[in-house]
Write an enzyme that holds these catalytic residues in place. Structure first.
Site, PDB file in Angstrom:
ATOM      1  N   SER A 210       0.779  -1.487  -0.009  1.00 45.28           N
ATOM      2  CA  SER A 210      -0.079  -0.313   0.042  1.00 45.28           C
ATOM      3  C   SER A 210       1.249   1.329  -0.297  1.00 45.28           C
ATOM      4  O   SER A 210       2.174   1.043   0.153  1.00 45.28           O
ATOM      5  CB  SER A 210      -0.887   0.174   1.412  1.00 45.28           C
ATOM      6  OG  SER A 210      -1.233   1.537   1.662  1.00 45.28           O
TER       7      SER A 210
ATOM      8  N   TYR B 127      -2.327  -0.475  10.832  1.00 54.74           N
ATOM      9  CA  TYR B 127      -2.248  -0.850   9.407  1.00 54.74           C
ATOM     10  C   TYR B 127      -0.570  -0.236   9.027  1.00 54.74           C
ATOM     11  O   TYR B 127       0.167  -1.348   8.383  1.00 54.74           O
ATOM     12  CB  TYR B 127      -3.336  -0.869   8.455  1.00 54.74           C
ATOM     13  CG  TYR B 127      -3.204  -0.460   7.307  1.00 54.74           C
ATOM     14  CD1 TYR B 127      -3.485  -2.109   6.934  1.00 54.74           C
ATOM     15  CD2 TYR B 127      -3.152   0.404   5.951  1.00 54.74           C
ATOM     16  CE1 TYR B 127      -3.764  -2.154   5.371  1.00 54.74           C
ATOM     17  CE2 TYR B 127      -3.562   0.526   4.613  1.00 54.74           C
ATOM     18  CZ  TYR B 127      -3.961  -0.431   4.842  1.00 54.74           C
ATOM     19  OH  TYR B 127      -4.403  -1.416   3.141  1.00 54.74           O
TER      20      TYR B 127
HETATM   21  N1  LIG Z   1      -8.497  -0.621  -0.840  1.00 52.59           N
HETATM   22  C1  LIG Z   1      -7.646   0.240  -1.268  1.00 52.59           C
HETATM   23  O1  LIG Z   1      -7.351   1.117  -1.210  1.00 52.59           O
HETATM   24  C2  LIG Z   1      -6.394  -0.258  -0.555  1.00 52.59           C
HETATM   25  C3  LIG Z   1      -4.843   0.537  -0.808  1.00 52.59           C
HETATM   26  C4  LIG Z   1      -4.111  -0.190  -0.736  1.00 52.59           C
HETATM   27  C5  LIG Z   1      -3.767  -1.928  -0.527  1.00 52.59           C
HETATM   28  N2  LIG Z   1      -4.523  -2.581  -0.414  1.00 52.59           N
HETATM   29  C6  LIG Z   1      -4.802  -4.058   0.161  1.00 52.59           C
HETATM   30  O2  LIG Z   1      -5.491  -4.576  -0.827  1.00 52.59           O
HETATM   31  C7  LIG Z   1      -5.157  -5.953  -0.067  1.00 52.59           C
HETATM   32  C8  LIG Z   1      -7.268  -5.904  -0.127  1.00 52.59           C
HETATM   33  O3  LIG Z   1      -7.923  -5.575   0.612  1.00 52.59           O
HETATM   34  P1  LIG Z   1      -9.140  -5.275  -0.724  1.00 52.59           P
HETATM   35  O4  LIG Z   1      -8.779  -3.164  -0.784  1.00 52.59           O
HETATM   36  O5  LIG Z   1      -9.433  -5.601  -1.607  1.00 52.59           O
HETATM   37  O6  LIG Z   1      -9.941  -5.367   0.594  1.00 52.59           O
HETATM   38  P2  LIG Z   1     -11.585  -6.528   0.861  1.00 52.59           P
HETATM   39  O7  LIG Z   1     -12.111  -5.851   0.115  1.00 52.59           O
HETATM   40  O8  LIG Z   1     -12.131  -6.190   2.539  1.00 52.59           O
HETATM   41  O9  LIG Z   1     -10.582  -7.539   0.337  1.00 52.59           O
HETATM   42  C9  LIG Z   1      -9.696  -8.132   2.514  1.00 52.59           C
HETATM   43  C10 LIG Z   1      -9.971  -9.345   1.326  1.00 52.59           C
HETATM   44  O10 LIG Z   1      -9.096  -9.953   3.069  1.00 52.59           O
HETATM   45  C11 LIG Z   1      -9.435 -11.473   3.352  1.00 52.59           C
HETATM   46  N3  LIG Z   1      -8.913 -11.277   4.540  1.00 52.59           N
HETATM   47  C12 LIG Z   1      -8.791 -10.618   5.611  1.00 52.59           C
HETATM   48  N4  LIG Z   1      -8.557 -11.488   6.858  1.00 52.59           N
HETATM   49  C13 LIG Z   1      -7.818 -12.124   5.629  1.00 52.59           C
HETATM   50  C14 LIG Z   1      -7.717 -14.585   6.919  1.00 52.59           C
HETATM   51  N5  LIG Z   1      -6.801 -13.936   7.866  1.00 52.59           N
HETATM   52  N6  LIG Z   1      -6.957 -15.271   5.906  1.00 52.59           N
HETATM   53  C15 LIG Z   1      -7.976 -14.885   5.084  1.00 52.59           C
HETATM   54  N7  LIG Z   1      -8.304 -13.593   3.785  1.00 52.59           N
HETATM   55  C16 LIG Z   1      -8.434 -12.983   4.761  1.00 52.59           C
HETATM   56  C17 LIG Z   1     -10.690 -10.759   3.070  1.00 52.59           C
HETATM   57  O11 LIG Z   1     -11.790 -12.371   3.617  1.00 52.59           O
HETATM   58  P3  LIG Z   1     -13.424 -11.466   4.461  1.00 52.59           P
HETATM   59  O12 LIG Z   1     -14.119 -11.046   3.215  1.00 52.59           O
HETATM   60  O13 LIG Z   1     -13.055 -12.972   5.081  1.00 52.59           O
HETATM   61  O14 LIG Z   1     -13.164 -10.413   5.582  1.00 52.59           O
HETATM   62  C18 LIG Z   1     -10.634 -10.027   1.903  1.00 52.59           C
HETATM   63  O15 LIG Z   1     -11.377 -11.136   1.148  1.00 52.59           O
HETATM   64  C19 LIG Z   1      -4.656  -5.936   1.146  1.00 52.59           C
HETATM   65  O16 LIG Z   1      -3.845  -6.483   2.060  1.00 52.59           O
HETATM   66  C20 LIG Z   1      -5.025  -4.779   1.662  1.00 52.59           C
HETATM   67  O17 LIG Z   1      -4.019  -3.819   2.856  1.00 52.59           O
HETATM   68  C21 LIG Z   1      -6.335  -2.126  -0.069  1.00 52.59           C
END
Ligand SMILES: NC(=O)c1ccc[n+]([C@@H]2O[C@H](COP(=O)([O-])OP(=O)(O)OC[C@H]3O[C@@H](n4cnc5c(N)ncnc54)[C@H](OP(=O)(O)O)[C@@H]3O)[C@@H](O)[C@H]2O)c1
Length: 280
Positions: free
Chosen positions: A140, A153
């Site tokens: 990120s 985070y």
């Molecule tokens: N969206 C942004 O603005 C942004 C920016 C920078 C980085 N990121 C990174 O992108 C990645 C994906 O996030 P996202 O934005 O797509 O958010 P998201 O829609 O909330 O997706 C997160 C995913 O991680 C899963 N997860 C959480 N804890 C877990 C565990 N213990 N074991 C397996 N799966 C788990 C969640 O599963 P559940 O549905 O079961 O909770 C969900 O499938 C993350 O690493 C986040 O830090 C996001």
């Protein structure tokens, strides 16, 4: 399976779901993992809509459970290869340092950092035996710069960045490459169900309540401008096709400019600008 095999963590929503579809469309067989298989319908629906349902296999994986990782490892070993591993699962712990129980930091690191290490360790022997492989870690902009009220985070992503640099240097001689994706803000569930704010910082009695509220308002105000997560999914699909991608891949509105200011301004100047916006 004749196609290249990719394993992705956290595919129930957001980036993980979209990356699964993009990679399946690019000709990979995707092992799309999620910790709660009851959430697979959305992914399967999208796969069907895109005509790639036969290229996606859903498998259970909780990145904080070694038993769950071992089960996936056994499954992949039966297939006999893994070309791309995408460590995507994560959530965002928030609150002010003084008020965040140490247990919350540990939980954050269990998923965003130790989870990545444990999953990667499971597949390194296979990749090393193949003498090729690509590991893409979802970092990120928070892995490059601090933000108040987000220390669990931010610190987990900073740790991921340092660890990925080491891994890249260790594995390159064995034909295995490592890349970090560094998105800014994109419209996914991480801003709702994926955000865990420590209760105390949201209470009126907290000395940080006013500051926390301003940060929340700043984020809310920016939400309409958050990026479309499909852009990240497409970028990841492009990286997956490269034989030796760059270590860091920043993506999103304002990300490059923020990194430029942080890297080339004196920190004191940078923090003055930052606090002027965030703390009134
Ligand atoms: N969206 C942004 O603005 C942004 C920016 C920078 C980085 N990121 C990174 O992108 C990645 C994906 O996030 P996202 O934005 O797509 O958010 P998201 O829609 O909330 O997706 C997160 C995913 O991680 C899963 N997860 C959480 N804890 C877990 C565990 N213990 N074991 C397996 N799966 C788990 C969640 O599963 P559940 O549905 O079961 O909770 C969900 O499938 C993350 O690493 C986040 O830090 C996001």
């Amino acid at each position: 399976m004749n196609e290249k095999i990719t394993v992705i963590t956290g595919c129930s929503s957001g980036f993980g779901l979209l990356i699964s579809i993009e990679l399946a469309k690019s000709g990979y067989h995707v092992i799309a993992t999620m910790r709660d298989l009851r959430k697979q319908d959305l992914l399967l629906h999208e796969a069907k809509m895109n005509g790639v349902e036969s290229s996606i296999t859903v498998h259970e994986l909780d990145v904080t459970s070694q038993t769950s990782i071992n089960n996936l490892k056994a499954y992949i070993e039966k297939i006999g290869r893994i070309d791309v591993l995408i460590n995507n699962a994560g959530f965002a712990g928030a609150g002010f340092v003084e008020e965040i129980p140490i247990a919350e930091y540990r939980k954050q690191f269990e998923t965003n950092f130790f989870g990545v290490i444990a999953v990667t360790q499971a597949f390194l022997p296979l990749m090393r035996a193949q003498q090729n492989g690509l590991i893409i870690n979802m970092s990120s902009i928070s892995g490059r710069m601090g933000f108040p009220g987000m220390s669990p985070y931010v610190s987990s992503k900073h740790a991921l960045e340092g660890w990925s640099e080491c891994l890249r240097l260790e594995m390159q001689p064995f034909g295995i490459h490592v890349a970090l994706i560094e998105p800014g803000s994109f419209k996914t569930n991480i801003w709702s169900s994926g955000k865990h704010i420590t209760d105390q910082s949201m209470q009126k009695e907290s000395p940080y309540f006013h500051y926390m509220k301003q940060i929340e308002q700043y984020i809310e105000k920016g939400e309409p401008k958050f990026g479309d997560p499909i852009k990240v999914a497409k970028k990841v699909a492009k990286i997956a096709s490269q034989s030796n991608p760059s270590l860091r891949v920043p993506i999103g509105k304002g990300v490059s400019i923020n990194l430029f200011f942080k890297n080339f301004f004196q920190w004191k100047l940078w923090e003055r600008l930052f606090l002027k916006i965030l703390y009134k």
